[in-house]
Each structure stands twice: as C-alpha cells, then as structure tokens.
Design an enzyme around this catalytic site. Sequence first.
Site, short mmCIF file in Angstrom:
data_model
loop_
_atom_site.label_atom_id
_atom_site.label_comp_id
_atom_site.label_asym_id
_atom_site.label_seq_id
_atom_site.Cartn_x
_atom_site.Cartn_y
_atom_site.Cartn_z
N TYR A 102 2.10 -8.54 16.20
CA TYR A 102 2.57 -8.38 15.00
C TYR A 102 2.65 -7.40 15.91
O TYR A 102 4.08 -6.31 15.78
CB TYR A 102 1.37 -7.29 14.28
CG TYR A 102 1.34 -6.18 13.68
CD1 TYR A 102 2.12 -6.28 12.38
CD2 TYR A 102 1.21 -5.34 13.63
CE1 TYR A 102 2.23 -5.39 11.77
CE2 TYR A 102 1.63 -3.74 12.73
CZ TYR A 102 1.83 -4.17 11.37
OH TYR A 102 2.71 -2.78 11.02
N ASP B 290 12.46 -11.97 -0.92
CA ASP B 290 11.19 -11.93 0.40
C ASP B 290 12.88 -11.96 1.52
O ASP B 290 13.99 -12.34 1.34
CB ASP B 290 11.44 -13.64 -0.09
CG ASP B 290 11.00 -13.89 1.71
OD1 ASP B 290 10.87 -13.73 2.86
OD2 ASP B 290 10.50 -15.69 1.26
N ALA C 261 6.71 -6.01 4.54
CA ALA C 261 6.04 -6.10 6.18
C ALA C 261 5.67 -7.29 6.47
O ALA C 261 4.69 -7.14 5.43
CB ALA C 261 6.07 -5.26 7.31
N TYR C 262 4.83 -8.08 7.59
CA TYR C 262 4.10 -9.46 7.84
C TYR C 262 2.97 -8.30 8.32
O TYR C 262 2.77 -7.43 9.22
CB TYR C 262 4.48 -10.55 8.28
CG TYR C 262 2.90 -11.65 8.86
CD1 TYR C 262 2.78 -12.36 8.67
CD2 TYR C 262 1.99 -11.12 9.65
CE1 TYR C 262 2.12 -13.07 8.21
CE2 TYR C 262 1.18 -11.95 9.65
CZ TYR C 262 1.16 -12.98 9.13
OH TYR C 262 -0.45 -13.69 9.64
N GLN D 172 0.88 -1.12 -0.08
CA GLN D 172 0.01 -0.15 -0.21
C GLN D 172 0.94 1.55 0.05
O GLN D 172 0.63 1.96 -1.05
CB GLN D 172 -0.70 -0.24 1.20
CG GLN D 172 -1.95 0.85 1.65
CD GLN D 172 -3.05 1.39 2.81
OE1 GLN D 172 -3.82 1.03 2.70
NE2 GLN D 172 -2.39 0.71 3.82
N VAL D 173 1.97 1.54 0.48
CA VAL D 173 2.67 2.65 1.22
C VAL D 173 3.56 2.67 -0.17
O VAL D 173 4.25 3.62 -0.70
CB VAL D 173 3.49 2.90 2.37
CG1 VAL D 173 4.66 3.82 2.40
CG2 VAL D 173 2.00 2.96 3.63
N1 LIG Z 1 -1.10 -0.84 7.23
C1 LIG Z 1 -1.41 -0.10 7.97
O1 LIG Z 1 -2.44 0.10 9.11
C2 LIG Z 1 -0.17 0.41 8.93
C3 LIG Z 1 0.57 0.80 10.42
C4 LIG Z 1 0.91 1.07 11.18
C5 LIG Z 1 2.86 0.23 10.46
N2 LIG Z 1 2.17 -0.45 9.19
C6 LIG Z 1 3.65 -0.12 8.54
O2 LIG Z 1 3.99 0.55 7.44
C7 LIG Z 1 4.24 -0.18 6.57
C8 LIG Z 1 4.37 -0.63 5.40
O3 LIG Z 1 2.96 -1.08 5.28
P1 LIG Z 1 2.01 -0.97 4.34
O4 LIG Z 1 0.05 -0.92 4.75
O5 LIG Z 1 2.07 -0.11 2.65
O6 LIG Z 1 1.13 -2.86 4.22
P2 LIG Z 1 0.94 -4.13 3.03
O7 LIG Z 1 0.31 -3.05 1.61
O8 LIG Z 1 0.57 -4.99 4.18
O9 LIG Z 1 2.43 -3.87 2.08
C9 LIG Z 1 3.43 -4.39 2.83
C10 LIG Z 1 4.23 -5.97 1.61
O10 LIG Z 1 5.32 -6.66 2.34
C11 LIG Z 1 5.41 -7.56 1.56
N3 LIG Z 1 6.36 -8.73 2.67
C12 LIG Z 1 5.22 -9.67 3.42
N4 LIG Z 1 5.53 -10.64 3.56
C13 LIG Z 1 7.38 -10.29 3.11
C14 LIG Z 1 8.34 -11.13 2.61
N5 LIG Z 1 8.44 -12.08 3.47
N6 LIG Z 1 9.52 -10.36 2.43
C15 LIG Z 1 9.39 -9.62 0.98
N7 LIG Z 1 7.89 -8.78 1.06
C16 LIG Z 1 6.89 -8.89 1.77
C17 LIG Z 1 3.16 -7.43 1.25
O11 LIG Z 1 3.47 -8.88 0.31
P3 LIG Z 1 2.66 -9.78 -0.16
O12 LIG Z 1 1.45 -8.75 0.15
O13 LIG Z 1 2.86 -10.34 -1.32
O14 LIG Z 1 3.29 -10.66 0.80
C18 LIG Z 1 3.17 -6.42 0.79
O15 LIG Z 1 3.62 -5.74 -0.36
C19 LIG Z 1 4.60 -2.01 6.85
O16 LIG Z 1 6.22 -2.02 7.68
C20 LIG Z 1 3.81 -1.28 8.09
O17 LIG Z 1 4.06 -2.66 9.21
C21 LIG Z 1 1.63 -0.24 8.48
#
Ligand SMILES: NC(=O)c1ccc[n+]([C@@H]2O[C@H](COP(=O)([O-])OP(=O)(O)OC[C@H]3O[C@@H](n4cnc5c(N)ncnc54)[C@H](OP(=O)(O)O)[C@@H]3O)[C@@H](O)[C@H]2O)c1
Length: 310
Positions: free
Chosen positions: A148, A59, A83-84, A15-16
């Site tokens: 998490y 990965d 991230a997971y 998403q980001v």
């Molecule tokens: N979303 C929120 O509300 C939120 C809030 C606070 C902090 N954050 C942090 O902000 C960051 C970005 O979040 P986001 O919303 O963009 O999350 P997201 O949409 O879930 O994106 C995370 C990405 O990481 C990938 N990923 C998962 N496991 C992986 C692995 N083993 N190796 C490489 N890539 C992997 C996922 O791919 P797949 O989908 O193919 O597994 C996905 O593309 C993360 O660090 C998250 O913890 C997010």
Amino acid sequence: MSRATRVLVTGAGGQVGVDLMDVLAGATPLGAATNFQPDGRVVTSDEFEVLGLTHHELDITDRDAVMRSVATARPDVIVHLAAYTAVDRAEEESARCFAVNSAGTESLSLAAHHHGAHLIALSTDYVFDGNKGAGYVEDDVTNPLNVYGASKRAGELLCSSGDTIVRTSWVMGVRGKNVVHVVADRAMSGASVRFVNDQTGTVTVAADLARALVTLVRERPGGLWNVANSGITTWFDVADFVGTTLGRGDDFAMAIATSELDPAPLATRPIRSDLVTAKFAHQWTALPEWRDGVARLVHDRALRPSGGAS
Ligand SMILES: NC(=O)c1ccc[n+]([C@@H]2O[C@H](COP(=O)([O-])OP(=O)(O)OC[C@H]3O[C@@H](n4cnc5c(N)ncnc54)[C@H](OP(=O)(O)O)[C@@H]3O)[C@@H](O)[C@H]2O)c1
C-alpha cells in the site's frame, strides 16, 4: 459576483469523501469541530460547485473514463480521494492496489493538467519506514515497508510538479469504518480490547481533514503537505482514550506489542510514522489536538441516522 469554484471529488463515497462533500456544501459533518476552518474563512453554501464521484460512478483505473469525467466537469480543482486502502489485503493484491493508487492517480494528474485544473491528491504516512526515530517532515526520505505504501509513493511520483500532495495518517470519521467504532462498540458491550502500544503515529479526524482540504482547495499551494491532528499517540492510547471517554476503567484496554498479534498482519507497518504538521500550521492553523477530535467522534457517532454501525 465571482463564480463558484468548481470542485471534482473522487472517492466521494469514502470516509473522507462524505465529510468533504458536506464541508464543501457549507454544512458541518458529524465529528467536526464547530467553527474550525484553518484559514479562518467560513464556507458559504454558494462558494463551491461540487461534483462528487463515487467508485460506482467513476473507476479511476479506467483512464478514458477519468479523462471524460474531467472533460465534462471542467473543474477548477480536483480533490483525489479514491484509493485502494486495504493495507493488509494489498499484500496479496499488489497489481490491483498499484492500478488504483499509482496508475489511477497518474490519470487524475494527467487529466487535471490537460484541462487546466489543480490536483490535490491524498497520500499516507506509510510512505515512510518509521526508522527515523522522530516525526516526519515533508522532505524526509521515503522508504515504504508495504505494498500500500509503495503504491501511494509511486502515485506521488506520477503527479505533476504543480500538484498538491497531502500526506495524512490514521484517518477516522463518524461515517467511516475505523478503530473508534470497533473500540466504542466493545466498550459499550462490556468487553475489553488489546491494542499495540509500539506503533506511534498521528490521528486524523476525517471532518478536520475535510476542513483542511477546503483551505487547500482555496489556496492551491502545490507541493507536499502533512495534515493530521496535533499530538502523537499509539493505537493503545487511542483505544484507552475511547474507553475512558465512555466511562470504562483501567481494565478495558490492554497494551500489547506488535509481535503479539495473532494472526500476524500481512503488511508490515512503520513503528513510528507520525507526521510533523508545522508547515501547514505555520501557513494556516494547526488542526485540533487528537483527543479533542476523537472525543467528538465518540460523541457524534451516537447521532448517526442509523444510530448503529457505520
Ligand atoms: N484511512 C486512513 O487511515 C488513511 C491514512 C492515510 C492516507 N489515507 C488516504 O486518504 C484518502 C482517503 O481515504 P479514506 O479513509 O477516505 O479511504 P476509504 O474510506 O477507503 O475511501 C476510498 C474510496 O475510494 C474508492 N475506490 C477504491 N477503488 C476505486 C477505484 N478504482 N475507482 C474509484 N474509487 C475507488 C472506495 O470505494 P469502494 O469502497 O467502493 O471500493 C472508497 O469509497 C486515500 O487516498 C487514502 O489512501 C487514508
């Protein structure tokens, strides 16, 4: 002429990640505020040389692959977004969640350190337990309530002291799976929604966060930084605002308590985990107020190429 800053992005398909890739290329992603850049400097298309790696391409649980990717890319800065993020599923997949969010982040930090790159790693408000009763500043004591949050806190602690750690919260983008799409779809279908009104936090629009990350790529400050849109809210208030924006009345969103959720979510969430962003705002500029950002998301989601689901 100075050469372009080389940036490696992990989780580039998330998403980001998709919004950050656009912003680093000098483009304006859907959902972005026109002309907003916290340091006031417009991004030009030749400022950054960017390599974005999706989960498929790297990965991060494979430490050798991380080392090879960084050795090959030779970045000046790594923005680590991978991230997971499945907060409830993590309760049943703790080992996998820690492998990605803790060990994976450690690998990125080690590789960055080894190759002289600056690491910017993303973390979360869920490192806090919500019991403070007020917004959280960077130095507040952490105490995650769920797997998490614990895995992200462990990842923070495995970073090197010079790395930049960005805590963000309640992230929503035009191209992500998030509450805005769920609520907007229901608002337009004539249905109603129930959302909890006893969890308070800070919304972060992915495109605004991407702009803030570009500022951090330029400045490489190191240390902890809270980044979120201005103002605090509840999930119910977000749903109600989306409904109102789409012309629905008072009968659209109903406020409920977390205890009324059925089935109960697997992960416990903090009751109040809003992030105080004064440190970032004092250094650069505060991100826009959350309603401004959510209104952009509601408007721009109709402009997605598919025009439909994210
Ligand atoms: N979303 C929120 O509300 C939120 C809030 C606070 C902090 N954050 C942090 O902000 C960051 C970005 O979040 P986001 O919303 O963009 O999350 P997201 O949409 O879930 O994106 C995370 C990405 O990481 C990938 N990923 C998962 N496991 C992986 C692995 N083993 N190796 C490489 N890539 C992997 C996922 O791919 P797949 O989908 O193919 O597994 C996905 O593309 C993360 O660090 C998250 O913890 C997010």
